[in-house]
Every structure is written in C-alpha cells, then in structure tokens.
Design an enzyme around this catalytic site. Structure first.
Site, short mmCIF file in Angstrom:
data_model
loop_
_atom_site.label_atom_id
_atom_site.label_comp_id
_atom_site.label_asym_id
_atom_site.label_seq_id
_atom_site.Cartn_x
_atom_site.Cartn_y
_atom_site.Cartn_z
N LYS A 18 0.86 -1.19 0.00
CA LYS A 18 0.00 0.00 0.00
C LYS A 18 0.89 1.24 0.00
CE LYS A 18 -4.39 0.56 2.34
NZ LYS A 18 -5.05 0.37 3.63
C1 E4P Z 1 -8.32 1.42 3.58
O1 E4P Z 1 -7.67 0.52 3.12
C2 E4P Z 1 -8.25 1.92 4.95
O2 E4P Z 1 -7.64 0.92 5.75
C3 E4P Z 1 -9.59 2.16 5.61
O3 E4P Z 1 -10.66 1.75 4.79
C4 E4P Z 1 -9.73 3.49 6.22
O4 E4P Z 1 -10.99 3.55 6.86
P1 E4P Z 1 -11.35 4.65 7.94
O5 E4P Z 1 -11.62 5.96 7.26
O6 E4P Z 1 -12.59 4.11 8.62
O7 E4P Z 1 -10.17 4.75 8.88
#
Ligand code: E4P
Length: 215
Positions: A83
C-alpha cells in the site's frame, strides 16, 4: 464484488474467513497500532489465515524509501500487496514496482483525478476513502462511481477498491456501482448478515419444533 476485511485484528479475520465471505485483507498503520503487536508478526499471522490479497502499507514518503519498504514487504509473501500513499513520490514508486511485478494498492485517494493518475502509474488497486469524504459533507461514493466509469472508458485494468466503508448502505451502493472490491470492517460484515426477521423466524421454527411429537 470482492470483499476484503479492513482490520489487522487476527481474531476478526479468523471469524470472517471461517464464514467464507472474505477474499482478502487491508491493513493500515492505524489498524496495526490498535493491535499492539509488531507489524511483521501481524502480517505473518494474516498470511496464514487468508489466501488472497493482503494490503500492507509502507511508511516512507520518498521514492527510494518507498521502494525499499515495498520490496521487503512483497518478499514476505506472494499474497502481500503493497500500500502506497497517493503522492508524487508514491506514483513514481508505483511505476517502478509495477514494472517489477509487485502489486500496489494506492491509498488515500479522495478525487477522480488522483485515481486516474494512480491507474496510469500502474496501480493494481486504488482505494477511494468513502467514509472520510462523507465525514466532511462530501459524497464519497460519487468518487467510486467516477473511478469505475473512468477506468471502463479507457480499459484501465486498475481495480476500484471502495475503502473507509462505514455501514451496510455503503456496501450496497459500492456493489450497485460495480466497484471491484469493498474493504469492510468486521463490525459492518456482521451488520450485513443480520436481519430481525431471520432471528424472529428462527426463534419461531425452534419453538414450533418442540411441539412436534416424537416418533
Ligand atoms: C483502507 O484501506 C483503509 O484501511 C480504511 O478503509 C480506512 O478507513 P477509515 O476511514 O474508517 O479509517
């Protein structure tokens, strides 16, 4: 639509995997911090439970640093997807990593133009953060819709991974739009399967079953 679970909590992952409903996992530094465990240890455990794409985020924000971390993460297991944040240095790294056959999930996407560039750079997945846009009175799902259309218009192979999903309606909307993947928190996965009429119906069947004579 593929379903990934958005957590680094191994018990939550085991629970969802046992139901056979998840195709992969996404983590981020905040989710890993919540476990109180070392990053690599968490990743090793996840790789043992789920046989599908597992997103692990780099912390570096410069090209060389991103590449170094990304290569090390990718070398840990064939299912690891790296990522990388949606910044200029990140896109440069995506281009190089894609050329090496390393899959990248470009994270922190908040606009269709960002998503278009990430696809051009060679991202395997782009993650528009739906809930965080809704939090500031925007329409997060509109970005998912725009990205699906843009990628279809030009035959781009990048997959739209609807992220920051907060409730079941987000999941319904993402699947109607045709998002390739939604990454969903454990709590929301359970919300997806609950229905009061199922519970009432089951209770009634079990009560009536006791009235059936033996024999
Ligand atoms: C995406 O891969 C992130 O891990 C995640 O969806 C972020 O979500 P949040 O806005 O609830 O922290």
């Amino acid at each position: 639509m593929q379903i990934f679970i958005d957590t680094a909590d191994i018990e939550e992952i085991r629970d969802a995997a046992a139901m056979g409903v998840i195709d992969g996992v996404t983590t981020n530094p905040s989710l890993v911090a919540k476990t109180g465990r070392p990053f690599k240890e968490v990743l090793v455990d996840i790789c043992e439970v789920v046989d599908g794409p597992i997103s692990a985020e780099v912390l570096a924000t410069d090209y060389d640093g991103i590449l170094k971390e990304a290569r090390a993460l990718a070398a840990m297991h064939e299912n690891i997807v790296v990522k990388v944040p949606l910044i200029a240095e990140g896109l440069k790294a995506v281009r190089t990593l894609a050329g090496e056959g390393i899959r990248v999930n470009v994270t922190l996407c908040f606009s269709p133009t960002q998503g278009l560039l990430a696809a051009k750079a060679g991202a395997t997945y782009v993650s528009p953060f739906v809930g965080r846009v809704d939090d500031i009175s925007g329409n997060g799902m509109e970005i998912v819709q725009q990205l699906v259309t843009i990628y279809q218009n030009y035959g781009l192979e990048t997959q739209v991974l609807a992220a920051s999903i907060r409730h079941p309606l987000h999941v319904v909307q993402a699947s109607l739009i045709g998002a390739h993947v939604a990454t969903i928190p454990h709590k929301v996965i359970h919300q997806l399967l609950k229905h009061p009429l199922t519970d009432i119906g089951l209770e009634r069947f079990l009560a009536d079953a006791k009235k059936i004579p033996n024999g």
